[in-house]
Design an enzyme around this catalytic site. Structure first.
Site, PDB file in Angstrom:
ATOM      1  N   HIS A  20      17.977 118.144  27.092  1.00 28.34           N
ATOM      2  CA  HIS A  20      19.278 118.797  27.262  1.00 28.34           C
ATOM      3  C   HIS A  20      19.954 118.232  28.511  1.00 28.34           C
ATOM      4  O   HIS A  20      19.390 117.371  29.205  1.00 28.34           O
ATOM      5  CB  HIS A  20      19.159 120.319  27.246  1.00 28.34           C
ATOM      6  CG  HIS A  20      18.340 120.931  28.354  1.00 28.34           C
ATOM      7  ND1 HIS A  20      18.564 120.673  29.692  1.00 28.34           N
ATOM      8  CD2 HIS A  20      17.301 121.812  28.312  1.00 28.34           C
ATOM      9  CE1 HIS A  20      17.704 121.372  30.417  1.00 28.34           C
ATOM     10  NE2 HIS A  20      16.917 122.059  29.602  1.00 28.34           N
ATOM     11  N   HIS A  23      18.007 117.944  31.870  1.00 20.48           N
ATOM     12  CA  HIS A  23      17.083 116.807  31.981  1.00 20.48           C
ATOM     13  C   HIS A  23      17.885 115.522  32.221  1.00 20.48           C
ATOM     14  O   HIS A  23      17.479 114.648  32.988  1.00 20.48           O
ATOM     15  CB  HIS A  23      16.261 116.632  30.702  1.00 20.48           C
ATOM     16  CG  HIS A  23      15.538 117.878  30.268  1.00 20.48           C
ATOM     17  ND1 HIS A  23      15.736 118.455  29.043  1.00 20.48           N
ATOM     18  CD2 HIS A  23      14.635 118.655  30.917  1.00 20.48           C
ATOM     19  CE1 HIS A  23      14.972 119.528  28.944  1.00 20.48           C
ATOM     20  NE2 HIS A  23      14.291 119.676  30.062  1.00 20.48           N
ATOM     21  N   CYS A 136       0.806 131.940  32.436  1.00 21.50           N
ATOM     22  CA  CYS A 136       2.029 131.893  31.627  1.00 21.50           C
ATOM     23  C   CYS A 136       2.111 130.509  30.988  1.00 21.50           C
ATOM     24  O   CYS A 136       2.217 129.496  31.688  1.00 21.50           O
ATOM     25  CB  CYS A 136       3.272 132.146  32.473  1.00 21.50           C
ATOM     26  SG  CYS A 136       4.785 131.856  31.533  1.00 21.50           S
ATOM     27  N   CYS A 139       5.317 128.480  31.811  1.00 25.27           N
ATOM     28  CA  CYS A 139       5.314 127.783  33.111  1.00 25.27           C
ATOM     29  C   CYS A 139       4.172 126.778  33.197  1.00 25.27           C
ATOM     30  O   CYS A 139       4.149 125.959  34.102  1.00 25.27           O
ATOM     31  CB  CYS A 139       5.121 128.752  34.272  1.00 25.27           C
ATOM     32  SG  CYS A 139       6.393 129.989  34.475  1.00 25.27           S
ATOM     33  N   CYS A 153       6.368 137.517  32.987  1.00 26.17           N
ATOM     34  CA  CYS A 153       6.775 136.360  33.791  1.00 26.17           C
ATOM     35  C   CYS A 153       8.281 136.457  34.028  1.00 26.17           C
ATOM     36  O   CYS A 153       9.052 136.671  33.088  1.00 26.17           O
ATOM     37  CB  CYS A 153       6.440 135.061  33.052  1.00 26.17           C
ATOM     38  SG  CYS A 153       7.368 133.643  33.652  1.00 26.17           S
ATOM     39  N   HIS A 156      10.051 133.463  31.955  1.00 30.36           N
ATOM     40  CA  HIS A 156       9.965 133.415  30.487  1.00 30.36           C
ATOM     41  C   HIS A 156      10.006 134.774  29.812  1.00 30.36           C
ATOM     42  O   HIS A 156      10.044 134.851  28.583  1.00 30.36           O
ATOM     43  CB  HIS A 156       8.733 132.601  30.069  1.00 30.36           C
ATOM     44  CG  HIS A 156       8.846 131.172  30.484  1.00 30.36           C
ATOM     45  ND1 HIS A 156       8.333 130.700  31.666  1.00 30.36           N
ATOM     46  CD2 HIS A 156       9.469 130.122  29.893  1.00 30.36           C
ATOM     47  CE1 HIS A 156       8.622 129.416  31.786  1.00 30.36           C
ATOM     48  NE2 HIS A 156       9.311 129.035  30.724  1.00 30.36           N
ATOM     49  N   LYS A 310      23.462 131.093  32.135  1.00 36.74           N
ATOM     50  CA  LYS A 310      22.204 130.364  32.155  1.00 36.74           C
ATOM     51  C   LYS A 310      22.064 129.623  30.816  1.00 36.74           C
ATOM     52  O   LYS A 310      22.449 130.166  29.778  1.00 36.74           O
ATOM     53  CB  LYS A 310      21.059 131.363  32.319  1.00 36.74           C
ATOM     54  CG  LYS A 310      19.735 130.717  32.601  1.00 36.74           C
ATOM     55  CD  LYS A 310      18.700 131.795  32.923  1.00 36.74           C
ATOM     56  CE  LYS A 310      17.365 131.201  33.270  1.00 36.74           C
ATOM     57  NZ  LYS A 310      16.610 130.586  32.224  1.00 36.74           N
ATOM     58  N   LYS A 313      18.322 129.089  24.695  1.00 37.39           N
ATOM     59  CA  LYS A 313      18.409 129.002  23.236  1.00 37.39           C
ATOM     60  C   LYS A 313      19.113 130.216  22.671  1.00 37.39           C
ATOM     61  O   LYS A 313      19.921 130.110  21.757  1.00 37.39           O
ATOM     62  CB  LYS A 313      17.004 128.896  22.646  1.00 37.39           C
ATOM     63  CG  LYS A 313      16.534 127.468  22.608  1.00 37.39           C
ATOM     64  CD  LYS A 313      15.352 127.287  21.702  1.00 37.39           C
ATOM     65  CE  LYS A 313      14.970 125.815  21.696  1.00 37.39           C
ATOM     66  NZ  LYS A 313      13.615 125.566  21.349  1.00 37.39           N
TER      67      LYS A 313
END
Ligand code: MSP
Length: 526
Positions: A20, A23, A136, A139, A153, A156, A310, A313
């Site tokens: 995305h 990255h 997790c 992570c 977490c 997540h 943020k 998805k």
């Protein structure tokens, strides 16, 4: 004389999905710096790659196929090959000039991990213990109870798995003082400086010995046979311990020792702020244990939101960088990311801002200046770089632009060395404004009416030469546009001559044919 080397890395990415825009951001910044150092004539190694021995990737494959049973080794390898190819292709589309692409499932990486493990093991820094805690998978990290929010977490939002198992541990806490001393005595190690406190406080208050293996992990590099203890059963190396070693395996560690000695240590590890602790605590401690030099700098950039939200998805706002490049042009995407987000800080990605930046800085800026200057050269100078006669070498027309360009180069280079890449981009546009102002002031068309040929020639020489400097300054960020500029200006050897020579004022040869009709950045109409 051997060349100065510059070794720069991006994180290696998980391949549970396609890349995305976040990255792409890290990778584009790394590419910008790599290109700049290549222009300086240095031996550059830009390394990127994929982090493949992660449970995340296996989960993604299971989700894709909908099967509940564990996939076979063959199925996993096929999936990793396909996904890793998607990442490589994305970087090609975005004109990333990585010199190598490391995959942690490659043989050369496995060999390097074994060699590294052997060194740490021999040092006496690995022991068998029992891990009790929560993990997790998102992570890929054992997290502390104190870090959980409502038992979940914080990143997540899922309850981590409770784990009690025998694991091999790395004596990380033994490196506390050494790490703190190193950070204190090497102010350039953690950048930006503002991140230093976060790392120091983690090392002082939270850093403990860390588990570096997982029980019954089918996918992962097995703990080398020389270091196993029968009571521990089958163990694979913890994905972060394995992944960090990519920075070594990608430049020959455990294989091509000659290359490794020449290239290591890394000059710059570029990472997002989310993974700074791994890079500034675990990684340097691992290297100290293995008796290897530490990277010179770890720079952590910020994260960005999409239109202030943020990226996620569930919000369906994940942006594929290749879609943006296709729609607006790769140079526009690269320029926008480098110019808009203050490097090191958090930022926001917005298509409205991207279009504004494209129109103001690229279409009305570089593109418009280039089109005007080339058209005027065609009209008033017969399509050739004009000669400047000695009589017009006045302070106003010759020394002053030279001085101004010299200052711009100095600010550009200072901005880059201070990691203020957004300011370096601004300098390019300042040079464009210098050209615009000169045209407005001199009005070559009015000079033509008065038959002031000498003055026109000087003004156009200065403008064409300004374009040549703009091409050099912008190539690391805008490679396509810069190469088009070099072509129309008749600069053939632009990547062969030394950068220092290229920066000197007056590089264009009078008489060189110049082509008009260049449209670099068509304006985006609303
Ligand atoms: N595999 C590990 C890294 C191992 S390095 C030895 C990992 N991979 S990742 O696929 O999750 O990608 C991490 C990097 O992507 C982040 O560190 C950051 O550089 C970049 N970004 C991911 N999301 C981002 C944003 N929203 N904004 C900016 N950069 C982001 O962690």
């Amino acid at each position: 004389m051997s060349k100065t080397k510059y070794y720069i890395t991006t994180p290696i990415y998980y391949i549970n999905d396609k890349p995305h825009i976040g990255h792409a951001y890290t990778t584009i910044v790394a590419d910008f710096l790599a290109r700049l150092h290549r222009l300086r004539g240095e031996e550059v190694v830009l390394l990127t790659g994929t982090d493949e021995n992660s449970q995340k990737n296996i989960e993604a494959l299971k989700n894709k196929t909908g099967k509940t049973e564990e996939p076979t080794g063959k199925e996993v390898q096929k999936y990793l090959d396909e996904m890793s190819a998607v990442w490589e292709k994305t970087w090609d589309t975005l004109a990333i000039t990585n010199d190598d692409f490391i995959r942690t499932t490659e043989d050369r990486h496995h060999k390097a991990v074994e060699e590294f493990y052997l060194r740490v093991f021999k040092k006496g820094d690995i022991y068998l213990g029992t891990y009790v805690g929560v993990y997790c998978a998102g992570c890929e990290l054992f997290i502390l109870e104190s870090e959980l929010v409502d038992g979940k977490c914080a990143i997540h939002k899922v309850a981590p798995k409770a784990i009690k198992e025998k694991n091999y541990f790395f004596k990380l806490s033994q490196y506390r003082e050494k790490l703190l001393d190193y950070i204190e005595s090497h102010p350039q190690f953690i950048q930006p400086q503002s991140r230093k406190n976060e790392v120091v406080s983690y090392i002082q208050k939270f850093m403990e010995d860390t588990s570096i293996s997982r029980e019954n992990m089918k996918w992962g590099i097995p703990i080398p046979a020389f270091a196993t203890d029968a009571s521990a059963g089958e163990q694979a190396i913890y994905v972060w311990f394995d992944a960090l070693i990519n920075y070594l395996s990608g430049v020959g560690f455990g294989g091509d020792e000659k290359k490794f000695k020449r290239i290591w240590p890394a000059d710059l590890h570029l990472v997002g702020k989310d993974i700074i602790k791994f890079h500034c605590a675990l990684w340097p401690a691992m290297l100290m244990s293995a008796g290897l030099p530490l990277p010179k700098t770890v720079f952590a950039h910020g994260f960005f939101t999409i239109d202030s939200e943020k990226m996620s998805k569930s919000l369906k706002n994940i942006i594929d960088p290749t879609d943006v490049a296709r729609k607006y042009g790769n140079d526009t995407l690269r320029y926008y990311l480098l110019r808009e987000i203050p490097f090191g800080e958090d930022g926001d990605f917005s298509f409205a801002r991207l279009e504004e930046r494209h129109n103001s800085d690229l279409a009305n800026g570089i593109g418009n200046l280039a089109a005007r200057v080339l058209a005027m050269t065609e009209k008033f100078c017969g399509g050739k770089v004009p000669s400047v006669t000695a009589s017009t070498h006045t302070v106003e027309f010759w020394a002053s632009p030279a001085l101004s360009l010299g200052k711009s180069w100095a600010s550009y280079e200072k901005a880059v060395s201070d990691f203020k890449i957004h300011d370096a981009m601004k300098t390019i546009i300042d040079v464009v404004r210098f050209g615009d102002t000169l045209i407005d002031k001199e009005k070559p068309w009015a000079l033509a009416k008065e038959g002031m040929t000498d003055r026109i020639n000087t003004v156009l020489y200065v403008l064409l030469e300004t374009l040549r400097h703009i091409a050099y300054m912008s190539w690391p960020a805008l490679p396509e546009a810069a190469e088009k500029l070099f072509a129309v200006l008749g600069v053939k050897n632009w990547n062969k001559i030394s950068y220092e020579e290229a920066k000197v004022w007056g590089g264009l040869k009078p008489g060189t044919k110049v082509k008009a009709g260049l449209q670099l950045f068509p304006k985006i109409e609303k």
